[in-house]
Design an enzyme around this catalytic site. Structure first.
Site, PDB file in Angstrom:
ATOM      1  N   ASP A   1     -23.532  59.919  21.525  1.00  0.00           N
ATOM      2  CA  ASP A   1     -24.871  59.676  20.992  1.00  0.00           C
ATOM      3  C   ASP A   1     -25.858  60.546  21.779  1.00  0.00           C
ATOM      4  O   ASP A   1     -25.496  61.167  22.781  1.00  0.00           O
ATOM      5  CB  ASP A   1     -25.206  58.190  21.152  1.00  0.00           C
ATOM      6  CG  ASP A   1     -26.367  57.737  20.286  1.00  0.00           C
ATOM      7  OD1 ASP A   1     -26.950  58.574  19.568  1.00  0.00           O
ATOM      8  OD2 ASP A   1     -26.691  56.538  20.338  1.00  0.00           O
TER       9      ASP A   1
ATOM     10  N   GLU B   1     -28.556  65.531  20.787  1.00  0.00           N
ATOM     11  CA  GLU B   1     -29.338  66.578  20.105  1.00  0.00           C
ATOM     12  C   GLU B   1     -29.722  67.763  21.009  1.00  0.00           C
ATOM     13  O   GLU B   1     -29.837  68.866  20.456  1.00  0.00           O
ATOM     14  CB  GLU B   1     -30.609  65.962  19.491  1.00  0.00           C
ATOM     15  CG  GLU B   1     -30.353  64.987  18.372  1.00  0.00           C
ATOM     16  CD  GLU B   1     -29.848  63.634  18.856  1.00  0.00           C
ATOM     17  OE1 GLU B   1     -29.129  62.966  18.095  1.00  0.00           O
ATOM     18  OE2 GLU B   1     -30.155  63.254  20.003  1.00  0.00           O
TER      19      GLU B   1
ATOM     20  N   ASP C   1     -30.476  56.406  13.257  1.00  0.00           N
ATOM     21  CA  ASP C   1     -31.172  55.135  13.444  1.00  0.00           C
ATOM     22  C   ASP C   1     -31.960  54.707  12.215  1.00  0.00           C
ATOM     23  O   ASP C   1     -33.195  54.813  12.169  1.00  0.00           O
ATOM     24  CB  ASP C   1     -32.095  55.241  14.650  1.00  0.00           C
ATOM     25  CG  ASP C   1     -31.314  55.512  15.920  1.00  0.00           C
ATOM     26  OD1 ASP C   1     -30.088  55.342  15.902  1.00  0.00           O
ATOM     27  OD2 ASP C   1     -31.922  55.903  16.927  1.00  0.00           O
TER      28      ASP C   1
END
Length: 980
Positions: free
Chosen positions: A558, A561, A639
């Protein structure tokens, strides 16, 4: 600059493969199938105390980064230090305010490279120097000059299998522009029969196999004609532009050498390096792709006449509670666009990992696009189709096909931020069995670690993590833990100490280890552009290094990015430096992909060490993605929020991912933020059962939402939806083998299978689950009926009653009643679907169960399908250890033969077929007789229900217990007794 490649341990593309027929974002922290028969045959390559049923609520208020619900400031400060003070100042929002704040993120007007390149007609100044043109049999080189400033660029055209590569570079620049590494499975050679070049003083023409490429010299323009009609045009509107290398001068425009956004400065030491690509899709009214955006399937215009809207953005960001119907870029980027019209599909893939904006505009009966990248080179692949399956296959030929997943990974996944401790894990695991709900994977979020130090365990909450994993595995299940790329800067954290000592971190612009803020507080980030760093990171997943792990534990990447709470737009500064002195701006969109690659390789290495030569296929979920991610593992849409709008937009988001080479994807069922009510969670579970990746996940501040907390009726409905997925597991696993072999999507838009029906081109309220199952989700509350569109000539069957649905003449919609018990789905006439109908607790428990063949006949009383089997976990399938059978019903004969004629299977199984259900035979089902042509025996046939143990009786021709070995070839002959 070309970087050295560190090839993944897992091959980017499988060896010769058989052909085929046919958010998690916390509040901070609160946190192919080819369409026609001919193509189908060719086969292109909370808390534990909060256990009450959730009630509807607004999304949670955004909390300051670094602070968790239920903890006092002193507790959090001990964990996160100065992060709290910074976060409260910057990001605290009043209760009830939606989480997404677009002012925290750039628009085109805020990005100097986009603002100065959007729309200008500079491309008309570019000319091809005629005397520089060198036309070979499969490649062309030439020089392009910008008459406005005299800059010269090199143009290269290369013919590829099913496509054309267009490269524009700056040969005279003293600073090499960055070229994306480790994405192509191999540097594609010029391919195919030689084209026929014709050179004049004004134009070069290249003709091959029904395609003509015309390179016009003044101005520079490239036109692709397919079948005698224009299909693509580069620089047709004069928007092409390359910003040349330059030295800094007094009076240079603002934004060339530095720019600011909010409180952050970007030093931009290399000056302007942007590229504008002008690409028109002639005659195409619909374009698709360029994920990730929470938008419709068919991309809507961002430029309409003199009115401009925000362009689509490709820039991987940690986006808090994103909104639907927005061009804003989310967690991943794939710069691939498809264009489709009746009779032709084409595509364009620009291999660039920098920030990018894309405009879409309707022009002259077609669609014009302008792509603006901040840096890099123009490395453009034009994919010539001519069908959707061919375009998808051509892209897969460049970037690889989908990694073959383990069977367990296709089951139901239960996740939450966070399951509190070992007792909580044991209770959740047991409740699935108490309520008879199958599942395969239980997940642990960041609270399982020791102070947010990844690859560690909180010894108080999880004192015996090995025992916990072994206990879950004893019932055929697995566990997953989260491992994010930010490494806590803690002198007592051995992984950090070693990475720091070895110089494995990304550097800031001054050459020191970059220090950003994330969940642990002060953090550094691994420089995964370096093959050495990736190799080192891979070793951390060996069982002896990841203490407390076992071979039953898999990984979740997770925040990759990467997310940096105190960085510009919650990400890393663009002037940070990577291996080879490469700026972060050049590699940003592929950072998460490279981290994903290193983690995946770590699990592959672990598998070979623990299981020997056969290995163990990895499972690593990633939030960030780029072109090539399909070779590594699944992704999810981040999300999302518990509302109907987010349920609806999940469908086009996942369809877009499948079209752009990333079919193994899903959305958080129920929504990550907020509390779904019973109806929403039920409908989302019913839809999620048809996602390629099927996981329920929830935020730490939401109420517990395990299925059994919603009452007996809801439990029964959601249990049936999950059981339905497990019954289709043989079909789904076979779909993934097709994705592994050819890149075919698993979740398909209707136009992919019905490419000549314009009514399907922007249809996103329904989809195909593989080519054989149509799904129409219920996406609004209180609905009593839904419209289902049936393309002309198509035949469909109700999965409960077996009743036939015939498309209206010319195609059209029919209105169907719905209840809360299920969502509408249908078997497609012309297909045979393999199933396993005995209810089990996990996929492993189904391993020796017999099969059912569901034969759905088309208007010609024929059908075809296939079944792929292997051990479900190892790499032995690469060596031929698999079983692949093809089933055909035609001329009243049903046959089973090997997929590859004359190739003996190396995978042996004694499993049998226990039921054959035939839909679409005329007359009374009891009037049919079936004979085994091998033994001459007449088999037991009668009218029966479509599914085992339920459905409406007498509606299908059912052969019971035919005792046919699934590994055997056989033939059954059908005949009908005359009416009495």
């Amino acid at each position: 600059m070309k970087m050295a490649s560190s090839a993944p341990l897992l091959p980017s593309s499988p060896p010769s493969s058989p052909r085929r027929p046919w958010a998690r974002r916390r509040t901070r922290p609160a946190r192919s199938y080819p369409g026609d028969r001919a193509t189908r045959r060719s086969g292109a390559q909370p808390r534990a105390t909060d256990l009450g049923p959730p009630q509807p609520s607004a999304p949670p208020a955004r909390q300051p980064r670094g602070r968790r619900a239920g903890r006092g400031p002193s507790t959090v400060m001990a964990r996160s230090g100065p992060l709290i003070a910074l976060s409260i100042v910057l990001l605290l929002a009043p209760p009830g305010v939606p989480g997404f704040k677009d002012h925290e993120f750039k628009k085109c007007r805020d990005a100097a490279f986009c603002k100065r390149n959007r729309g200008p007609q500079d491309g008309r100044d570019y000319t091809v120097l005629a005397d520089s043109v060198v036309a070979g049999k499969r490649a062309v080189t030439a020089l392009i000059r910008n008459k406005a400033d005299g800059a010269t660029f090199k143009l290269e055209l290369s013919r590829l299998e099913g496509g054309l590569r267009v490269q524009v570079t700056e040969p005279d620049s003293p600073v090499d522009r960055f070229r994306v590494p480790d994405v192509l499975v191999a540097d594609p050679p010029a391919w195919g029969r030689a084209w026929e070049p014709r050179l004049t003083a004004t134009e070069l023409s290249l003709a091959f196999e029904g395609t003509e490429i015309r390179l016009s010299f003044s101005p520079f323009r490239l036109i692709v004609e397919i079948g005698g009609a224009p299909a693509m045009r580069l620089n047709g509107r004069g928007l092409f532009h390359v910003e040349r290398h330059r030295t800094r001068q007094d009076g240079d425009p603002e934004g060339w050498w530095e720019e600011k956004f909010k409180t952050h400065a970007d030093s931009k030491p290399r000056g302007p390096q942007a590229i504008s690509l002008d690409l028109e899709f002639s005659g195409f009214g619909h374009v698709y792709g360029i994920p990730e955006h929470a938008t419709g399937l068919s991309l809507q215009p961002t430029v309409e006449g003199n009115e401009t809207k925000e362009p689509y953005r490709l820039y991987n960001l940690d986006v808090f509670e994103y909104v639907h119907e927005s061009p804003f870029g989310l967690y991943g980027s794939i710069p691939l666009m498809l264009a489709h019209r009746a009779g032709l599909t084409v595509g364009a893939f620009w291999m660039d990992a920098s920030e990018m904006f894309v405009d879409v505009e309707r022009v002259d009966g077609g669609t014009g696009t302008q792509w603006i990248a901040e840096s890099g080179v123009l490395d453009l692949f034009l994919l010539l189709g001519p069908g959707p399956a061919q375009v998808v296959g051509q892209y897969a030929g460049l970037t690889g096909t989908t990694a073959m997943p383990q069977l367990f990974a296709l089951g139901y996944h239960q996740c939450r931020w966070n399951y509190n401790d070992q007792a909580d894990v044991a209770q959740v695991d047991a409740q699935f069995d108490v309520h008879g709900i199958p599942y395969d994977v239980l997940w642990l979020d960041i609270e399982h670690t020791d102070g947010k130090k990844y690859l560690t365990w909180d010894a108080k909450k999880f004192p015996d993590s090995v025992k916990m994993q072994e206990n879950v595995a004893s019932r055929g299940r697995r566990m997953v833990t989260i491992v994010d790329p930010h490494m806590k800067r803690d002198s007592g954290y051995s992984v950090h100490k070693e990475a720091e000592r070895l110089g494995h971190y990304v550097k800031n612009k001054d050459g020191n280890d970059y220090d950003g803020w994330c969940w642990p507080g002060s953090s550094s980030y691994l420089d995964v552009l370096s093959p050495v760093v990736r190799d080192w990171w891979s070793t951390q997943f060996l069982v002896e290094n990841y203490v407390g792990s076992t071979e039953h534990l898999y990984i979740w990447n997770d925040m990759n990015e990467p997310s940096v709470f105190n960085g510009p737009e919650i990400t890393m500064h663009k002037d940070c430096l990577h291996h080879g002195n490469v700026e972060h701006r050049d590699v940003h969109n592929m950072y998460g992909y490279l981290y994903h690659m290193a983690t995946t390789n770590g699990l592959i290495a672990r598998g070979y060490k623990t299981k020997g030569r056969q290995g163990d296929r990895p499972f690593v979920l990633s939030r960030a993605f780029f072109a090539g991610t399909q070779r590594l593992g699944p992704v999810w849409t981040g999300d999302n929020t518990a509302n109907w709008e987010q349920l609806r937009v999940s469908v086009p988001m996942l369809l877009s991912l499948g079209l752009t080479g990333l079919p193994y994807s899903g959305a958080d069922v129920g929504g990550f933020f907020g509390n779904p009510d019973e109806e929403l969670l039920t409908r989302w579970t019913q839809l999620g059962a048809f996602y390629p990746f099927f996981r329920q996940h929830a935020h730490i501040d939401t109420k517990r939402r395990e299925i059994w907390l919603f009452g007996p009726e809801a439990v029964d409905r959601m249990r049936r939806a999950i059981q339905q997925r497990y019954s289709l597991m043989p079909y789904l696993y076979t779909l993934f083998r097709a994705a592994n072999a050819s890149g075919a999507p698993v979740m398909l838009p209707m136009w992919y299978e019905f490419p000549n029906d314009p009514n399907t081109f922007d249809l996103q309220e329904q989809f195909l689950f593989g080519p054989a199952v149509l799904v129409r989700p219920v996406m609004e509350p209180g609905v009593q009926s839904v419209a289902v569109y049936l393309p002309p000539g198509s035949v469909w069957y109700d999965p409960e009653s077996g009743n036939k649905l015939q498309a209206p003449e010319g195609g059209g919609s029919i209105q169907l009643p719905v209840t809360m018990e299920s969502i509408p789905y249908f078997y497609r006439g012309g297909y045979i679907v393999p199933k396993r109908e005995r209810h089990r607790r996990s996929t492993m428990a189904m391993k020796n169960d017999p099969f059912t063949l569901l034969v759905a006949l088309d208007g010609d009383v024929s059908a075809m399908g296939d079944l792929y089997l292997d051990d479900g976990s190892s790499f032995n399938f690469r060596d031929g250890a698999y079983l692949h059978k093809v089933y055909r019903f035609r001329g009243l004969e049903l046959t089973s033969t090997d997929w590859e004629e004359g190739v003996a299977s190396k995978y042996d199984t004694a499993v049998t077929i226990e039921r054959i259900v035939v839909l679409g035979l005329p007359g009374d089902p009891a009037s049919w007789r079936v004979t085994d042509s091998g033994s001459g025996a007449e088999l037991a046939v009668n009218g029966g229900p479509v599914r085992l143990g339920g459905g409406l009786g007498g509606s299908a021709v059912v052969i019971r217990k035919p005792d046919l070995g699934v590994a055997k070839d056989w033939k059954l002959t059908f005949s009908q007794s005359p009416p009495v």
